[in-house]
Design a protein around this motif. Structure first.
Motif, PDB file in Angstrom:
ATOM      1  N   ILE A 304       0.802  -1.221   0.000  1.00 53.55           N
ATOM      2  CA  ILE A 304       0.000   0.000   0.000  1.00 53.55           C
ATOM      3  C   ILE A 304       0.838   1.274   0.000  1.00 53.55           C
ATOM      4  O   ILE A 304       0.388   2.303  -0.494  1.00 53.55           O
ATOM      5  N   ARG A 305       2.071   1.202   0.530  1.00 54.60           N
ATOM      6  CA  ARG A 305       2.811   2.452   0.713  1.00 54.60           C
ATOM      7  C   ARG A 305       4.310   2.198   0.653  1.00 54.60           C
ATOM      8  O   ARG A 305       4.790   1.137   1.036  1.00 54.60           O
ATOM      9  N   THR A 306       5.036   3.186   0.160  1.00 55.08           N
ATOM     10  CA  THR A 306       6.500   3.116   0.106  1.00 55.08           C
ATOM     11  C   THR A 306       7.101   4.310   0.840  1.00 55.08           C
ATOM     12  O   THR A 306       6.651   5.447   0.673  1.00 55.08           O
ATOM     13  N   TYR A 307       8.114   4.022   1.642  1.00 55.98           N
ATOM     14  CA  TYR A 307       8.844   5.042   2.407  1.00 55.98           C
ATOM     15  C   TYR A 307      10.262   5.105   1.827  1.00 55.98           C
ATOM     16  O   TYR A 307      11.065   4.202   2.055  1.00 55.98           O
ATOM     17  N   SER A 315       4.923   7.592  -0.431  1.00 53.25           N
ATOM     18  CA  SER A 315       3.992   7.415  -1.542  1.00 53.25           C
ATOM     19  C   SER A 315       2.947   6.387  -1.148  1.00 53.25           C
ATOM     20  O   SER A 315       3.286   5.261  -0.775  1.00 53.25           O
ATOM     21  N   ASP A 316       1.671   6.770  -1.212  1.00 52.63           N
ATOM     22  CA  ASP A 316       0.594   5.812  -0.985  1.00 52.63           C
ATOM     23  C   ASP A 316       0.042   5.415  -2.340  1.00 52.63           C
ATOM     24  O   ASP A 316      -0.478   6.251  -3.090  1.00 52.63           O
ATOM     25  N   HIS A 317       0.169   4.141  -2.673  1.00 48.66           N
ATOM     26  CA  HIS A 317      -0.123   3.674  -4.025  1.00 48.66           C
ATOM     27  C   HIS A 317      -1.611   3.533  -4.304  1.00 48.66           C
ATOM     28  O   HIS A 317      -2.006   3.409  -5.463  1.00 48.66           O
ATOM     29  N   ARG A 318      -2.454   3.562  -3.303  1.00 51.09           N
ATOM     30  CA  ARG A 318      -3.892   3.400  -3.527  1.00 51.09           C
ATOM     31  C   ARG A 318      -4.536   4.659  -4.062  1.00 51.09           C
ATOM     32  O   ARG A 318      -5.475   4.583  -4.862  1.00 51.09           O
ATOM     33  N   VAL A 319      -4.053   5.825  -3.635  1.00 50.17           N
ATOM     34  CA  VAL A 319      -4.687   7.073  -4.038  1.00 50.17           C
ATOM     35  C   VAL A 319      -3.712   8.006  -4.757  1.00 50.17           C
ATOM     36  O   VAL A 319      -4.058   9.145  -5.069  1.00 50.17           O
ATOM     37  N   GLY A 320      -2.499   7.532  -5.009  1.00 49.84           N
ATOM     38  CA  GLY A 320      -1.525   8.360  -5.714  1.00 49.84           C
ATOM     39  C   GLY A 320      -0.973   9.493  -4.873  1.00 49.84           C
ATOM     40  O   GLY A 320      -0.440  10.473  -5.415  1.00 49.84           O
TER      41      GLY A 320
END
Length: 356
Positions: A304-307, A315-320
């Motif tokens: 869901i997210r990259t740090y 970056s949260d990949h679900r909502v850009g």
């Protein structure tokens, strides 16, 4: 004709009366349940009352504007405020997850990446503890399995709304469930190369004991000696507890406390939360396709997210969602990313309601 809003306003008034009754508070579980629902309805009631006030002011301003053009600017301002409040009330009336007002239990587990992943799990724990502190919530570590370098192989923490705050802990944190990925140079890396590792977060709504009945005859309870850093009782007494729920196969272990009784109670809290989720997921599987689409955001199986530490980027990949304030986020400033996730979830529910 009675509208859904009328029903909610009547329910709020009824709950207000019941919560003022001292006999209700003789049953703590009932009082908490009623208080949780009352807190859910407060935003609806406050918005509806504000909308009524603006409606009255707008009617008066329009009367004056018919005789005096200087009131037209006030009419325009009140019309804009009316539109904002109308949309806000509409959003409040969209059905929400029934567990949103509950407290929550977070389970953080190290994943791929070995010791670096355990250190990242520790970073996530600190992030949530700091966020809870900022929100005025109370956090309690139920169980922890530390790693050799100061991280955590796995850790469970209960987060509760504080005395001066309303509920909504699970509703706020449920979007954190999933795989969190970190990109940075590990402390174990001598060549300075960036590594990628991950940790998993599971967010559970905390269940009351009366909501999830557990038959003691369906439990297998094993005790064993704690491991890891601790006091004198570590590795000397059988204080750690492992509970197996035989019908479901769920297993929960706790060794954080020196008392076997305390570890058992913590394990039962986690088990109740997991069983509540199992029951909810079973109900969701039997619900309509529209309902199923609304809960997909809580899917814990995908990244869901990259740090990214090198770029100070989250970056949260679900909502850009992207922001270059990773250091602040890890210090508990999570509201921007959570606001984006809450807004996206609301929009999805509004769209689902419009199409149904």
């Amino acid at each position: 004709m009675t509208t859904p809003l009328d029903g909610l306003l009547a329910e709020h008034a009824e709950l207000e009366g019941r919560l003022a009754d001292p006999t209700v508070h003789a049953d703590p579980a009932l009082a908490r349940s009623l208080g949780r629902r009352y807190a859910e309805l407060i935003p609806v009631v406050e918005t509806a009352r504000e909308l009524d006030r603006v409606d009255a002011d707008l009617a008066t301003a329009r009367e004056f504007a018919a005789e005096d053009v200087s009131f037209r600017a006030e009419v325009a301002e009140l019309e804009a405020a009316h539109a904002v409040l109308r949309d806000r009330l509409h959003a409040h009336l969209v059905p929400t997850d029934p567990d949103d007002a509950r407290d929550a239990i977070l389970e953080i587990k190290a994943g791929a990446g070995g010791e670096e992943s355990a250190l990242f799990a520790g970073d996530l724990l600190r992030m949530y503890l700091r966020y809870a502190e900022r929100r005025g919530w109370r956090a309690e570590i139920l169980d922890a399995n530390p790693s050799d370098l100061g991280g955590y192989r796995d850790v469970s923490v209960a987060v509760k709304a504080g005395r001066m705050t309303t509920g909504g802990v699970f509703g706020r944190l449920r979007f954190e469930g999933g795989v969190h990925r970190v990109q940075r140079v590990p402390v174990t890396e001598s060549a300075g190369r960036i590594h990628t590792s991950a940790a998993g977060v599971l967010v559970l709504p905390e269940a009351e004991a009366v909501e999830v009945e557990i038959d003691p005859n369906e439990l297998r309870i094993d005790v064993y000696r704690s491991s890891g850093p601790g006091g004198q009782s570590v590795n000397t007494t059988d204080s750690a507890v492992r509970i197996t729920h035989l019908p479901s196969g769920l297993v929960v272990s706790c060794q954080n406390e020196k008392s076997q009784l305390q570890n058992k109670e913590s394990a039962l809290r986690i088990l109740r939360a997991r069983l509540l989720v199992v029951a909810r997921e079973r109900a969701q599987a039997e619900a309509s396709a529209a309902r199923a689409s609304q809960v997909r955001t809580v899917d814990r199986s995908e990244r869901i997210r990259t740090y990214n530490f090198a770029e100070n980027r989250i970056s949260d990949h679900r909502v850009g969602f992207k922001a270059h304030n990773l250091d602040q986020v890890l210090d508990g400033e999570l509201d921007d990313v959570l606001d984006a996730l809450v807004a996206a979830d609301l929009q999805a529910r509004l769209s689902a309601g419009a199409s149904s």
